[in-house]
Scaffold this active site. Structure first.
Site, PDB file in Angstrom:
ATOM      1  N   LYS A  73       0.641  -1.643  -3.733  1.00 24.25           N
ATOM      2  CA  LYS A  73      -0.492  -2.021  -4.593  1.00 24.25           C
ATOM      3  C   LYS A  73      -1.087  -3.366  -4.162  1.00 24.25           C
ATOM      4  CE  LYS A  73       1.549   0.353  -8.593  1.00 24.25           C
ATOM      5  NZ  LYS A  73       2.882   0.681  -7.992  1.00 24.25           N
TER       6      LYS A  73
ATOM      7  N   TYR B 209      -3.242  -6.540  -3.191  1.00 23.95           N
ATOM      8  CA  TYR B 209      -4.343  -7.178  -3.926  1.00 23.95           C
ATOM      9  C   TYR B 209      -4.454  -8.615  -3.429  1.00 23.95           C
ATOM     10  CZ  TYR B 209      -7.137  -8.190  -8.190  1.00 23.95           C
ATOM     11  OH  TYR B 209      -8.135  -8.522  -9.080  1.00 23.95           O
ATOM     12  N   ASP B 210      -5.490  -8.906  -2.634  1.00 20.48           N
ATOM     13  CA  ASP B 210      -5.654 -10.254  -2.079  1.00 20.48           C
ATOM     14  C   ASP B 210      -7.083 -10.386  -1.574  1.00 20.48           C
ATOM     15  OD1 ASP B 210      -5.023 -12.836  -0.942  1.00 20.48           O
ATOM     16  OD2 ASP B 210      -2.952 -12.175  -0.742  1.00 20.48           O
TER      17      ASP B 210
ATOM     18  N   LYS C 245       8.297   7.878  -1.905  1.00 23.86           N
ATOM     19  CA  LYS C 245       7.560   6.654  -2.227  1.00 23.86           C
ATOM     20  C   LYS C 245       8.508   5.464  -2.287  1.00 23.86           C
ATOM     21  CE  LYS C 245       6.050   5.626  -6.474  1.00 23.86           C
ATOM     22  NZ  LYS C 245       6.402   4.184  -6.725  1.00 23.86           N
TER      23      LYS C 245
END
EC number: 4.1.1.23
Length: 232
Positions: free
Chosen positions: A62, A64-65, A33
């Site tokens: 992660k 986010y938009d 990862k």
């Protein structure tokens, strides 16, 4: 070939250290990862290097938009052959649907999963965000949205894995960070569990970082963990 249930978090800022660590282990022991800091410092150079050496990569950004931006971003990332990528489930139905739609144009697309509630959070953190419910209820709510959007699975703590598995079935991927061994430092993690109970609870993949990356012999430690997991 069935993949290892272990994902090792490369908690490094220096890509040279990540490369050095990767040479101490084998691709059949785990996936790797890469998070924000390491990705910013290494770009796709490190991903390409690790892939050429047989490792599957979970790119943990992660995302986010707004939906259109996420769709374009996921499409661009997918072209690099990564194994798994994630978005924030809190981004909403339209954002997750856009992310899923982006992968419909990609051959051999990565697994797309959604982050629910970070393992560093507890109920008081939700309350500060005006979310007045139990963490498990919020995880189930966000998981349900991800499921309806056609995502492959979610990220949650091992504490919620059993109920998520029961509700969404065996084909829904559950990735659980917050994995710690007995008598080890929890660091910034709050909702933690040992690797063996996490798998028993329904996790497909357990994310382990510092306990392995800081080990004097990570290869041997991974072998010991896998041996025990194979007997579950």
């Amino acid at each position: 070939m069935k993949l290892s249930p272990i994902i090792v978090a490369l908690d490094y800022s220096n890509p040279k250290k990540a490369i050095s660590f990767s040479k101490k282990i084998s691709p059949d022991q785990c996936q790797l990862k890469i998070g924000h800091e390491l990705f910013i410092n290494s770009g796709f150079f490190l991903i390409n290097f690790l892939q050429k050496n047989g490792f599957k990569i979970f790119l943990d950004l992660k995302l986010y938009d707004i939906p259109n931006t996420i769709k374009k971003t996921i499409f661009s990332l997918a072209k690099f052959g990564i194994w798994m990528v994630n978005v924030h489930a809190s981004g909403g139905y339209n954002m997750m649907t856009a992310a899923k739609d982006a992968l419909s144009h990609i051959n051999n697309p990565p697994k797309l999963i959604a982050v629910t509630v970070l393992t560093s959070m507890e109920k008081s953190d939700l309350s500060k965000s005006k979310i007045f419910t139990k963490i498990i209820n919020h995880v189930i709510h966000l998981s349900n949205n991800a499921y309806k959007c056609g995502l492959d699975g979610i990220v949650c703590s091992p504490w919620e894995a059993e109920k998520v598995r029961k509700k969404f079935g065996n084909n829904f991927i559950i990735v659980t960070p917050g994995i710690r061994f007995k008598n080890t430092n929890y660091n910034d993690q709050k909702r933690v569990m040992n690797p063996y109970d996490a798998i028993k609870s329904g996790s497909n993949y357990i994310v382990i970082g510092r306990p392995i990356t800081k080990s004097s012999n990570p290869y041997l430690l991974l072998e010991k963990i896998l041996s025990k997991l194979n007997n579950i």
